[in-house]
Design a protein around this motif. Structure first.
Motif, PDB file in Angstrom:
ATOM      1  N   VAL A  33    -101.230  15.814  11.243  1.00  0.00           N
ATOM      2  CA  VAL A  33    -102.594  16.332  11.110  1.00  0.00           C
ATOM      3  C   VAL A  33    -103.546  15.200  10.756  1.00  0.00           C
ATOM      4  O   VAL A  33    -103.213  14.308   9.974  1.00  0.00           O
ATOM      5  CB  VAL A  33    -102.682  17.483  10.085  1.00  0.00           C
ATOM      6  CG1 VAL A  33    -101.916  18.689  10.569  1.00  0.00           C
ATOM      7  CG2 VAL A  33    -102.197  17.043   8.725  1.00  0.00           C
ATOM      8  N   ALA A  35    -107.831  14.344   9.999  1.00  0.00           N
ATOM      9  CA  ALA A  35    -109.198  14.820   9.765  1.00  0.00           C
ATOM     10  C   ALA A  35    -110.131  14.154  10.770  1.00  0.00           C
ATOM     11  O   ALA A  35    -110.065  12.941  10.979  1.00  0.00           O
ATOM     12  CB  ALA A  35    -109.638  14.504   8.346  1.00  0.00           C
ATOM     13  N   GLY A  43    -113.221  18.370  10.272  1.00  0.00           N
ATOM     14  CA  GLY A  43    -112.164  19.339  10.492  1.00  0.00           C
ATOM     15  C   GLY A  43    -110.799  18.708  10.281  1.00  0.00           C
ATOM     16  O   GLY A  43    -110.624  17.504  10.478  1.00  0.00           O
ATOM     17  N   LEU A  44    -109.838  19.534   9.892  1.00  0.00           N
ATOM     18  CA  LEU A  44    -108.460  19.060   9.709  1.00  0.00           C
ATOM     19  C   LEU A  44    -107.658  19.480  10.935  1.00  0.00           C
ATOM     20  O   LEU A  44    -107.255  20.637  11.069  1.00  0.00           O
ATOM     21  CB  LEU A  44    -107.848  19.634   8.437  1.00  0.00           C
ATOM     22  CG  LEU A  44    -106.453  19.106   8.090  1.00  0.00           C
ATOM     23  CD1 LEU A  44    -106.437  17.587   7.998  1.00  0.00           C
ATOM     24  CD2 LEU A  44    -105.962  19.723   6.789  1.00  0.00           C
ATOM     25  N   GLY A  45    -107.476  18.536  11.868  1.00  0.00           N
ATOM     26  CA  GLY A  45    -106.944  18.850  13.175  1.00  0.00           C
ATOM     27  C   GLY A  45    -105.439  18.752  13.291  1.00  0.00           C
ATOM     28  O   GLY A  45    -104.807  17.843  12.730  1.00  0.00           O
ATOM     29  N   ILE A  57    -101.269  21.926   8.417  1.00  0.00           N
ATOM     30  CA  ILE A  57    -102.676  22.181   8.083  1.00  0.00           C
ATOM     31  C   ILE A  57    -102.769  23.122   6.887  1.00  0.00           C
ATOM     32  O   ILE A  57    -103.475  22.859   5.901  1.00  0.00           O
ATOM     33  CB  ILE A  57    -103.423  22.780   9.287  1.00  0.00           C
ATOM     34  CG1 ILE A  57    -103.528  21.765  10.428  1.00  0.00           C
ATOM     35  CG2 ILE A  57    -104.823  23.249   8.869  1.00  0.00           C
ATOM     36  CD1 ILE A  57    -104.126  22.342  11.706  1.00  0.00           C
ATOM     37  N   ILE A 145    -106.870  21.768  19.757  1.00  0.00           N
ATOM     38  CA  ILE A 145    -106.654  21.349  18.373  1.00  0.00           C
ATOM     39  C   ILE A 145    -107.181  22.404  17.410  1.00  0.00           C
ATOM     40  O   ILE A 145    -108.361  22.759  17.443  1.00  0.00           O
ATOM     41  CB  ILE A 145    -107.337  19.991  18.095  1.00  0.00           C
ATOM     42  CG1 ILE A 145    -106.703  18.893  18.945  1.00  0.00           C
ATOM     43  CG2 ILE A 145    -107.278  19.643  16.613  1.00  0.00           C
ATOM     44  CD1 ILE A 145    -105.236  18.618  18.653  1.00  0.00           C
ATOM     45  N   ALA A 147    -108.499  23.359  13.898  1.00  0.00           N
ATOM     46  CA  ALA A 147    -109.162  22.489  12.914  1.00  0.00           C
ATOM     47  C   ALA A 147    -110.091  23.268  11.996  1.00  0.00           C
ATOM     48  O   ALA A 147    -111.268  23.436  12.295  1.00  0.00           O
ATOM     49  CB  ALA A 147    -109.934  21.374  13.620  1.00  0.00           C
ATOM     50  N   ALA A 150    -111.816  20.195   6.569  1.00  0.00           N
ATOM     51  CA  ALA A 150    -110.819  19.276   5.999  1.00  0.00           C
ATOM     52  C   ALA A 150    -111.019  19.103   4.501  1.00  0.00           C
ATOM     53  O   ALA A 150    -111.280  18.014   3.996  1.00  0.00           O
ATOM     54  CB  ALA A 150    -110.890  17.928   6.707  1.00  0.00           C
TER      55      ALA A 150
END
Length: 348
Positions: A33, A35, A43-45, A57, A145, A147, A150
């Motif tokens: 993962v 960011a 976003g936390l992808g 995530i 992705i 997301a 984050a």
């Protein structure tokens, strides 16, 4: 885990060939993962087709498993892989607002995306971000992705790479640092599976802008009535909260100052969230100007950074002014109400 930070200038050419972007894309293909910057928040992808990546995530954020994730794509054609149908109104909105801060809810085509990403629902939220670094990364990795923001679940969303590091350093593989975000609040979430589209979360695209394009749009009743059950599972959770107890104040600036005085007499460190127009009207331990009241887009852009600054300054209680609830002000007030746990003090 060592969290790598890749710095990328969003204004350079050929971002898809940028070594940092290519490296971050490799991590995503390996189900790690990362960011990523978008025009709304970081976003936390993670690979939306991989249970392994999606689980990472949720673990990094401490996010409840019944709170589905928004899927990010670089090309509209990617929808055909995992969306069952594209309603006519959704197509019009995509043509108008993508890339941009609008998430559209579609009926899901089963068997492609991780069920963990959709929290087992029969629908999926999708958007195409406008940030050039995010688009380059999505094109380079070639994956849909998932997301969410984050940050640690429940805390103010990150609008700078430093915010991500503060919350998630050592918990994620890397952060793609593309500078500060622009819009500052998350995307609008619009359910297009209904005949009349429903706003599940106000954001960067306003109700007025949507209605200018497709006609009537309604707002999920839970956004204005706390007793109503929200259509979006994640909206039942507290979000965006600073460490200090927070209250929204409906009334005059003199009334807000009176509240400050009362709390300071109790020996508490008091913060005030206001705007540049009124920042010198208050006497408190910390007074922070969150944009300009005459320009609500500047308030939205500065909101999460301001809430995080209160954390750094260790106040015990925060009193916030309120803002008009139309246009982007609807998104601002939604986030402030969530941050304050819907606690409002009203002048008699």
């Amino acid at each position: 885990m060592n969290t790598i930070v890749w710095k990328v200038d969003k204004y350079v050419d050929n971002l898809e060939r940028n070594p940092q972007v290519v490296d971050a894309a490799r991590f995503l293909r390996e189900n790690e993962v990362v960011a990523i910057p978008t025009e709304t928040v970081y976003g936390l992808g993670g690979n939306a087709e991989s249970d392994e990546a999606v689980e990472k995530i949720y673990m990094a954020k401490g996010r409840p498993g019944d709170n589905p994730l928004i899927i990010h794509i670089a090309e509209k054609e990617q929808l055909n892989r995992f969306v069952a149908e594209i309603p006519a109104k959704a197509q019009i909105l995509m043509d108008k607002f993508w890339p941009g801060p609008l998430t559209i809810i579609f009926k899901l085509k089963e068997g492609i995306l991780s069920e963990k990403a959709t929290a087992g629902l029969a629908t999926v939220g999708v958007r195409m971000p406008a940030h050039p670094v995010a688009l380059a990364l999505l094109k380079t990795c070639g994956l849909p992705i998932a997301a969410p923001s984050a940050n640690s679940s429940g805390k103010p969303s990150p609008t700078k790479a430093d915010h991500v590091i503060d919350d998630l350093n050592g918990k994620i593989a890397g952060v793609l640092d593309g500078g500060s975000t622009g819009v500052g609040v998350e995307s609008t979430v619009l359910d297009c599976t209904e005949e009349i589209p429903v706003i599940l979360r106000p954001g960067g695209v306003t109700k007025e802008q949507l209605e200018d394009v497709i006609g009537k749009v309604v707002i999920d009743r839970a956004l204005v009535d706390e007793s109503a059950k929200p259509k979006a599972p994640g909206m039942k959770y507290r979000h965006y909260a600073p460490n200090a107890e927070m209250y929204l104040v409906s009334g005059s600036r003199e009334f807000l100052q009176q509240l400050v005085v009362e709390k300071r007499r109790e020996g508490l460190q008091v913060g005030v969230l206001t705007t540049k127009e009124y920042q010198y009207d208050y006497k408190a331990d910390v007074v922070l100007a969150c944009g300009e009241r005459a320009d609500l887009e500047s308030v939205a852009a500065a909101l999460y950074d301001t809430l995080r600054r209160f954390n750094q300054l260790n106040v015990d209680v925060i009193f916030s002014e309120m803002f008009p609830g139309s246009g982007v002000g609807e998104a601002i007030m939604n986030r402030l109400q969530k941050a304050a746990g819907h606690k409002v003090i009203t002048e008699k």
